[in-house]
Design a protein around this motif. Structure first.
Motif, PDB file in Angstrom:
ATOM      1  N   HIS A  32       0.816  -1.215   0.000  1.00 44.54           N
ATOM      2  CA  HIS A  32       0.000   0.000   0.000  1.00 44.54           C
ATOM      3  C   HIS A  32       0.855   1.272   0.000  1.00 44.54           C
ATOM      4  CE1 HIS A  32      -2.846  -3.072   1.436  1.00 44.54           C
ATOM      5  NE2 HIS A  32      -3.678  -2.391   0.669  1.00 44.54           N
ATOM      6  N   GLY A  33       2.138   1.133  -0.304  1.00 41.39           N
ATOM      7  CA  GLY A  33       3.006   2.295  -0.473  1.00 41.39           C
ATOM      8  C   GLY A  33       3.700   2.809   0.771  1.00 41.39           C
ATOM      9  N   HIS A  34       3.580   2.125   1.875  1.00 46.35           N
ATOM     10  CA  HIS A  34       4.291   2.564   3.078  1.00 46.35           C
ATOM     11  C   HIS A  34       5.770   2.262   2.932  1.00 46.35           C
ATOM     12  CE1 HIS A  34       0.583   3.515   5.178  1.00 46.35           C
ATOM     13  NE2 HIS A  34       0.090   2.387   4.689  1.00 46.35           N
ATOM     14  N   ARG A  35       6.599   3.098   3.534  1.00 47.12           N
ATOM     15  CA  ARG A  35       8.036   2.999   3.327  1.00 47.12           C
ATOM     16  C   ARG A  35       8.767   2.133   4.324  1.00 47.12           C
ATOM     17  NH1 ARG A  35       9.896   8.811   3.551  1.00 47.12           N
ATOM     18  NH2 ARG A  35       8.350   8.749   5.176  1.00 47.12           N
ATOM     19  N   GLY A  36       8.127   1.605   5.304  1.00 45.23           N
ATOM     20  CA  GLY A  36       8.808   0.719   6.232  1.00 45.23           C
ATOM     21  C   GLY A  36       8.905   1.293   7.622  1.00 45.23           C
ATOM     22  N   PRO A  37       9.796   0.730   8.424  1.00 43.52           N
ATOM     23  CA  PRO A  37       9.916   1.177   9.809  1.00 43.52           C
ATOM     24  C   PRO A  37      10.119   2.678   9.964  1.00 43.52           C
ATOM     25  CG  PRO A  37      11.094  -0.863   9.508  1.00 43.52           C
ATOM     26  CD  PRO A  37      10.643  -0.405   8.139  1.00 43.52           C
ATOM     27  N   SER A  38      10.690   3.341   8.972  1.00 42.43           N
ATOM     28  CA  SER A  38      10.844   4.800   9.086  1.00 42.43           C
ATOM     29  C   SER A  38       9.488   5.496   9.162  1.00 42.43           C
ATOM     30  CB  SER A  38      11.655   5.358   7.908  1.00 42.43           C
ATOM     31  OG  SER A  38      10.989   5.105   6.686  1.00 42.43           O
ATOM     32  N   ASP A  39       8.454   4.891   8.585  1.00 44.04           N
ATOM     33  CA  ASP A  39       7.091   5.425   8.688  1.00 44.04           C
ATOM     34  C   ASP A  39       6.524   5.267  10.096  1.00 44.04           C
ATOM     35  OD1 ASP A  39       6.952   6.182   6.049  1.00 44.04           O
ATOM     36  OD2 ASP A  39       5.611   4.573   5.430  1.00 44.04           O
ATOM     37  N   TRP A  40       7.104   4.371  10.886  1.00 47.12           N
ATOM     38  CA  TRP A  40       6.550   4.045  12.191  1.00 47.12           C
ATOM     39  C   TRP A  40       7.024   5.021  13.271  1.00 47.12           C
ATOM     40  CZ3 TRP A  40       8.029  -1.734  11.404  1.00 47.12           C
ATOM     41  CH2 TRP A  40       7.223  -2.277  10.399  1.00 47.12           C
ATOM     42  N   ASN A  41       7.937   5.941  12.937  1.00 51.83           N
ATOM     43  CA  ASN A  41       8.418   6.984  13.853  1.00 51.83           C
ATOM     44  C   ASN A  41       8.993   6.441  15.152  1.00 51.83           C
ATOM     45  OD1 ASN A  41       7.720   9.129  12.109  1.00 51.83           O
ATOM     46  ND2 ASN A  41       5.581   8.871  12.710  1.00 51.83           N
ATOM     47  N   ASP A  42       9.658   5.311  15.089  1.00 51.28           N
ATOM     48  CA  ASP A  42      10.310   4.729  16.251  1.00 51.28           C
ATOM     49  C   ASP A  42      11.568   4.029  15.764  1.00 51.28           C
ATOM     50  OD1 ASP A  42      11.148   3.229  18.456  1.00 51.28           O
ATOM     51  OD2 ASP A  42       9.100   2.721  19.058  1.00 51.28           O
ATOM     52  N   THR A  43      12.722   4.591  16.061  1.00 50.07           N
ATOM     53  CA  THR A  43      13.985   4.058  15.543  1.00 50.07           C
ATOM     54  C   THR A  43      14.344   2.688  16.119  1.00 50.07           C
ATOM     55  OG1 THR A  43      15.246   5.251  17.220  1.00 50.07           O
ATOM     56  CG2 THR A  43      14.925   6.349  15.085  1.00 50.07           C
ATOM     57  N   MET A  44      13.638   2.258  17.141  1.00 53.59           N
ATOM     58  CA  MET A  44      13.902   0.934  17.714  1.00 53.59           C
ATOM     59  C   MET A  44      13.216  -0.183  16.933  1.00 53.59           C
ATOM     60  SD  MET A  44      15.974   0.800  20.279  1.00 53.59           S
ATOM     61  CE  MET A  44      15.507  -0.741  21.064  1.00 53.59           C
ATOM     62  N   LEU A  45      12.199   0.134  16.156  1.00 50.13           N
ATOM     63  CA  LEU A  45      11.472  -0.900  15.411  1.00 50.13           C
ATOM     64  C   LEU A  45      12.312  -1.416  14.254  1.00 50.13           C
ATOM     65  CD1 LEU A  45       7.925   0.707  15.361  1.00 50.13           C
ATOM     66  CD2 LEU A  45       8.718  -1.193  16.783  1.00 50.13           C
ATOM     67  N   THR A  46      12.179  -2.693  13.971  1.00 51.31           N
ATOM     68  CA  THR A  46      12.948  -3.317  12.904  1.00 51.31           C
ATOM     69  C   THR A  46      12.139  -4.412  12.224  1.00 51.31           C
ATOM     70  OG1 THR A  46      15.029  -4.438  12.364  1.00 51.31           O
ATOM     71  CG2 THR A  46      14.009  -5.013  14.466  1.00 51.31           C
ATOM     72  N   THR A  47      12.533  -4.741  11.012  1.00 54.21           N
ATOM     73  CA  THR A  47      11.952  -5.887  10.320  1.00 54.21           C
ATOM     74  C   THR A  47      12.976  -7.019  10.225  1.00 54.21           C
ATOM     75  OG1 THR A  47      12.530  -4.911   8.184  1.00 54.21           O
ATOM     76  CG2 THR A  47      10.278  -4.546   8.990  1.00 54.21           C
ATOM     77  N   LEU A  48      13.992  -6.999  11.077  1.00 50.13           N
ATOM     78  CA  LEU A  48      14.971  -8.080  11.108  1.00 50.13           C
ATOM     79  C   LEU A  48      14.361  -9.329  11.756  1.00 50.13           C
ATOM     80  CD1 LEU A  48      18.093  -6.088  12.334  1.00 50.13           C
ATOM     81  CD2 LEU A  48      17.698  -6.971  10.023  1.00 50.13           C
ATOM     82  N   PRO A  49      14.667 -10.511  11.244  1.00 49.55           N
ATOM     83  CA  PRO A  49      14.139 -11.734  11.846  1.00 49.55           C
ATOM     84  C   PRO A  49      14.894 -12.100  13.121  1.00 49.55           C
ATOM     85  CG  PRO A  49      15.560 -12.275  10.007  1.00 49.55           C
ATOM     86  CD  PRO A  49      15.448 -10.768  10.039  1.00 49.55           C
ATOM     87  N   GLY A  50      14.251 -12.878  13.974  1.00 41.80           N
ATOM     88  CA  GLY A  50      14.929 -13.408  15.149  1.00 41.80           C
ATOM     89  C   GLY A  50      14.398 -12.941  16.482  1.00 41.80           C
ATOM     90  N   GLY A  51      13.253 -12.243  16.494  1.00 45.51           N
ATOM     91  CA  GLY A  51      12.672 -11.776  17.754  1.00 45.51           C
ATOM     92  C   GLY A  51      11.395 -12.526  18.086  1.00 45.51           C
ATOM     93  N   LEU A  52      11.252 -12.930  19.336  1.00 44.78           N
ATOM     94  CA  LEU A  52      10.061 -13.641  19.784  1.00 44.78           C
ATOM     95  C   LEU A  52       9.282 -12.775  20.763  1.00 44.78           C
ATOM     96  CD1 LEU A  52      11.645 -17.141  20.564  1.00 44.78           C
ATOM     97  CD2 LEU A  52      10.550 -16.391  18.451  1.00 44.78           C
ATOM     98  N   CYS A  53       7.973 -12.713  20.579  1.00 46.01           N
ATOM     99  CA  CYS A  53       7.072 -12.043  21.507  1.00 46.01           C
ATOM    100  C   CYS A  53       6.763 -13.034  22.623  1.00 46.01           C
ATOM    101  CB  CYS A  53       5.784 -11.636  20.794  1.00 46.01           C
ATOM    102  SG  CYS A  53       4.542 -10.951  21.892  1.00 46.01           S
TER     103      CYS A  53
END
Length: 97
Positions: A32-53
């Motif tokens: 839908h045209g969003h640019r990624g974590p930079s759109d989320w306004n939180d520099t701690m957010l990532t799309t890197l794999p390896g995190g468990l909730c």
């Protein structure tokens, strides 16, 4: 690798799902045209794999993550070992239940 692991655990906890679920969510957002974590306004957010909730019952209690895996053992495998050490009553999830 320490900052990457911290960001993965943080992202899993904030999004209340494992980072592979966040990646799936992000893929839908990108369509839908969003640019990624930079759109989320939180520099701690990532799309890197390896995190468990981490959940206890139905409550999110945090995140656990690993960075720096290798070809024999990837981040997911190491994170799962750490997760298993939490014991009974804990679970993690890929997507929202």
């Amino acid at each position: 690798y320490g900052k990457a692991a911290h960001r993965k655990a943080y992202t899993a906890a904030v999004f209340e799902r494992n980072t592979n679920g966040v990646i799936k969510f992000w893929d839908g957002q990108a369509e839908h045209g969003h640019r990624g974590p930079s759109d989320w306004n939180d520099t701690m957010l990532t799309t890197l794999p390896g995190g468990l909730c981490v959940l206890h019952g139905s409550d999110v209690v945090g995140g656990i993550a690993v960075a720096g895996g290798n070809k024999m053992f990837d981040d997911w495998q190491f994170a799962e070992v750490g997760f298993q050490a939490l014991g009974e009553g804990f679970r993690h999830r890929v997507d929202w239940d």
